[in-house]
Enzyme design. Sequence first.
Site, PDB file in Angstrom:
ATOM      1  N   HIS A  92       0.322  -3.652 -13.794  1.00 27.85           N
ATOM      2  CA  HIS A  92      -0.072  -4.623 -14.830  1.00 27.85           C
ATOM      3  C   HIS A  92      -0.384  -3.902 -16.142  1.00 27.85           C
ATOM      4  CE1 HIS A  92      -1.550  -6.806 -11.081  1.00 27.85           C
ATOM      5  NE2 HIS A  92      -0.714  -7.682 -11.596  1.00 27.85           N
TER       6      HIS A  92
ATOM      7  N   LEU B 213       3.575  -0.572  -6.904  1.00 27.65           N
ATOM      8  CA  LEU B 213       2.210  -1.099  -6.982  1.00 27.65           C
ATOM      9  C   LEU B 213       2.250  -2.616  -6.838  1.00 27.65           C
ATOM     10  CD1 LEU B 213       0.490   0.902  -9.872  1.00 27.65           C
ATOM     11  CD2 LEU B 213       0.680   1.454  -7.476  1.00 27.65           C
TER      12      LEU B 213
ATOM     13  N   ARG C 136      -1.056  -6.932  -3.468  1.00 26.56           N
ATOM     14  CA  ARG C 136      -1.100  -7.163  -2.015  1.00 26.56           C
ATOM     15  C   ARG C 136      -1.220  -5.864  -1.219  1.00 26.56           C
ATOM     16  NH1 ARG C 136       2.384 -11.456  -3.645  1.00 26.56           N
ATOM     17  NH2 ARG C 136       1.589 -13.445  -2.893  1.00 26.56           N
TER      18      ARG C 136
HETATM   19  P1  AMP Z   1       1.115 -10.710 -10.618  1.00 24.05           P
HETATM   20  O1  AMP Z   1      -0.311 -10.528 -11.005  1.00 24.05           O
HETATM   21  O2  AMP Z   1       1.468 -10.134  -9.284  1.00 24.05           O
HETATM   22  O3  AMP Z   1       1.604 -12.115 -10.831  1.00 24.05           O
HETATM   23  O4  AMP Z   1       1.941  -9.817 -11.640  1.00 24.05           O
HETATM   24  C1  AMP Z   1       1.817 -10.013 -13.024  1.00 24.05           C
HETATM   25  C2  AMP Z   1       2.912  -9.272 -13.715  1.00 24.05           C
HETATM   26  O5  AMP Z   1       2.817  -7.878 -13.434  1.00 24.05           O
HETATM   27  C3  AMP Z   1       4.312  -9.714 -13.254  1.00 24.05           C
HETATM   28  O6  AMP Z   1       5.171  -9.791 -14.381  1.00 24.05           O
HETATM   29  C4  AMP Z   1       4.705  -8.621 -12.315  1.00 24.05           C
HETATM   30  O7  AMP Z   1       6.110  -8.446 -12.223  1.00 24.05           O
HETATM   31  C5  AMP Z   1       4.060  -7.411 -12.973  1.00 24.05           C
HETATM   32  N1  AMP Z   1       3.903  -6.341 -12.004  1.00 24.05           N
HETATM   33  C6  AMP Z   1       3.281  -6.392 -10.807  1.00 24.05           C
HETATM   34  N2  AMP Z   1       3.400  -5.216 -10.158  1.00 24.05           N
HETATM   35  C7  AMP Z   1       4.111  -4.388 -10.962  1.00 24.05           C
HETATM   36  C8  AMP Z   1       4.581  -3.052 -10.865  1.00 24.05           C
HETATM   37  N3  AMP Z   1       4.332  -2.307  -9.785  1.00 24.05           N
HETATM   38  N4  AMP Z   1       5.296  -2.546 -11.884  1.00 24.05           N
HETATM   39  C9  AMP Z   1       5.561  -3.296 -12.982  1.00 24.05           C
HETATM   40  N5  AMP Z   1       5.154  -4.561 -13.136  1.00 24.05           N
HETATM   41  C10 AMP Z   1       4.441  -5.109 -12.149  1.00 24.05           C
END
Ligand code: AMP
Length: 279
Positions: free
Chosen positions: A37, A184, A187
């Site tokens: 993030h 990353l 979960r």
């Molecule tokens: P989430 O909180 O899981 O909905 O993720 C929020 C944003 O962070 C989304 O655009 C995800 O694709 C991005 N994101 C989550 N994990 C990663 C990662 N390991 N590398 C790059 N972006 C990520």
Amino acid sequence: MEIIRTVKELRRRLDAARALGRTVGLVPTMGALHDGHLSLVNRATSENDITVVSVFVNPTQFNNAHDLATYPRTEEADARRLTEAGVTYAFMPSVEEMYPQPDERVFDLGSVAQVMEGPRRPGHFNGVAQVVSKLFDIVTPDRAYFGEKDFQQIAVLRRMLEITKQPVRIVPCPIVREEDGLALSSRNVRLNEHQRAIAPQIHAALEGSVAEARNKSVDAVKQQVIDQINAIPGMEVEYYDIVDPITMQPVTDWPKNGAQGCVTVNVGEVRLIDNIHYY
Ligand code: AMP
């Protein structure tokens, strides 16, 4: 950094900023923030005058009540990390604030949403389109930042923008990984010690297959990845599809503009996704 909890308050701040000609970047998240993030956040702060990070566990995109109930929530730590990163506003609304009435919109997301995650998580992408289109309406960002870890989500959101005509530029950002290769993810904290130890095999299998693509067919590479991951006790591939990076449709030959291999693996109760680029 300011924590803002209401739409009205956020709009008031952003209207004032816009009147001064400031550019606005938005990073939508569900919190439990990690360095993946933060890479999106850093890109946003470097490219915009004002950065808004939303932290909202969106119920409409969960098709599994257990997953929603057990989704990690770490608001205080998130606020600290966002302050350190130089974010202007953390938008942390309640469910009632985001959905004063139930959102009954059904988006015609078409073929990009009918493969891979689409049929396996019914309603998921519609819920993502609901919340992201709402956030775009509230924030009216110049740019919005999304991680390529959720590769199909980016294609779905591009389709959503064709429907909503919201003038937002989507900025895809590369996957951030642990040193051992595991992508990353919020979960990952749900993995036990053994599961955490085997989880990097997902990326290892994908990465190892890239060189094979030079002299093997798409089908052979696909089968090899599936067999390699399934051979590890405790891991089960839900699907591995090698698709066109724009249309998300499975390819049969290696296309000139490259292809993306997208995998979902069940490691015990935890569903991990990852992807890799070929050619
Ligand atoms: P989430 O909180 O899981 O909905 O993720 C929020 C944003 O962070 C989304 O655009 C995800 O694709 C991005 N994101 C989550 N994990 C990663 C990662 N390991 N590398 C790059 N972006 C990520």
